[in-house]
Design a protein around this motif. Sequence first.
Motif, mmCIF file in Angstrom:
data_model
loop_
_atom_site.group_PDB
_atom_site.id
_atom_site.type_symbol
_atom_site.label_atom_id
_atom_site.label_comp_id
_atom_site.label_asym_id
_atom_site.label_seq_id
_atom_site.Cartn_x
_atom_site.Cartn_y
_atom_site.Cartn_z
ATOM 1 N N ASP A 296 -4.682 47.513 58.866
ATOM 2 C CA ASP A 296 -5.085 47.301 60.251
ATOM 3 C C ASP A 296 -6.339 46.444 60.187
ATOM 4 O O ASP A 296 -7.394 46.916 59.753
ATOM 5 N N VAL A 297 -6.242 45.186 60.596
ATOM 6 C CA VAL A 297 -7.315 44.221 60.355
ATOM 7 C C VAL A 297 -8.190 44.035 61.590
ATOM 8 O O VAL A 297 -7.687 43.820 62.699
ATOM 9 N N ILE A 298 -9.490 44.111 61.372
ATOM 10 C CA ILE A 298 -10.465 43.774 62.394
ATOM 11 C C ILE A 298 -10.912 42.338 62.127
ATOM 12 O O ILE A 298 -11.538 42.050 61.099
ATOM 13 N N VAL A 299 -10.529 41.453 63.013
ATOM 14 C CA VAL A 299 -10.837 40.030 62.884
ATOM 15 C C VAL A 299 -12.193 39.780 63.539
ATOM 16 O O VAL A 299 -12.355 39.962 64.740
ATOM 17 N N HIS A 300 -13.166 39.357 62.756
ATOM 18 C CA HIS A 300 -14.488 39.051 63.314
ATOM 19 C C HIS A 300 -14.671 37.547 63.425
ATOM 20 O O HIS A 300 -14.190 36.769 62.590
ATOM 21 N N GLY A 301 -15.415 37.131 64.443
ATOM 22 C CA GLY A 301 -15.793 35.738 64.600
ATOM 23 C C GLY A 301 -16.695 35.573 65.800
ATOM 24 O O GLY A 301 -16.982 36.542 66.516
ATOM 25 N N ARG A 302 -17.135 34.351 66.035
ATOM 26 C CA ARG A 302 -17.961 34.062 67.220
ATOM 27 C C ARG A 302 -17.133 33.500 68.366
ATOM 28 O O ARG A 302 -17.508 33.632 69.518
ATOM 29 N N ARG B 30 -7.134 43.421 65.638
ATOM 30 C CA ARG B 30 -7.916 43.310 66.864
ATOM 31 C C ARG B 30 -9.135 42.449 66.569
ATOM 32 O O ARG B 30 -9.542 42.311 65.406
ATOM 33 N N PHE B 31 -9.694 41.873 67.617
ATOM 34 C CA PHE B 31 -10.816 40.955 67.460
ATOM 35 C C PHE B 31 -12.114 41.591 67.938
ATOM 36 O O PHE B 31 -12.143 42.274 68.959
ATOM 37 N N VAL B 32 -13.194 41.358 67.172
ATOM 38 C CA VAL B 32 -14.535 41.782 67.571
ATOM 39 C C VAL B 32 -15.459 40.583 67.427
ATOM 40 O O VAL B 32 -15.549 39.981 66.353
#
Length: 245
Positions: free
Chosen positions: A31-37, A57-59
């Motif tokens: 289950d991947v938490i995709v981080h970015g700006r 999901r994105f954070v």
Amino acid sequence: MGFSGRTALVTGATAGIGRAVAAQLAREGADVIVHGRDAVRGEEVVAEIKATGGSARFVQADLGNAEDVQRLADTVGDVDILVNNAGVYKFQSTAEMTAELFDLQMDLNTKAPYLLVRELAPRMVARGHGSIVNIGTVAATLTTTATGIYAASKAALEHLTQIWAAEYAKQGVRVNTVSPGPIRTPGTAADEATLKAIADGMTAMGRVGEPEEVAEAVTFLASDSASYITGAVLEVGGGRPAIGG
């Protein structure tokens, strides 16, 4: 690699190596938490992962800001895998380097991973397991002009990898670094000729690497297949040491 039931945070996952790592971990069941700006690019990555049956999901967070790093750590909660990929490089000579660019590279490349490990590793320890993979660079061990601060920030991260590995080894948490050579990403593809010249001169294979090739190494080190590996720096650089590059 068997990541079903595990949560992975990949920083800087909206492009290049980070995006490839996020996709690969998701394919393996994480289950991947995709981080970015960039929220738009972040949601694109999430959509691509879900389209192939993965979970993501994105954070959003600015890792150049310590308060935002803390917010990211608080938001994601418990994770089993942390991939410290987000970073920046600004190649300038010492005389040209500004204090602002110095701080930017140190904050993103060294301080942000440090703060995330400080917050997330103890939670891994509490659960008895975890894997942290830092993304370094072959520049950390090469003496080249104009790369001083970038190389120094990544060399610091490599050293911290060994410190963290020793600190957490008996508590079930492994910490390793993947050190890429010349890799084709959106950031490097703008100057394809220079990238190819670097690959020709410093790799035994004589070619530019792809983000997916780095992702395979990250996935291995994050997995139980690497259960007896910690404190290592795995170079993914086309055989640079073989020719003394």
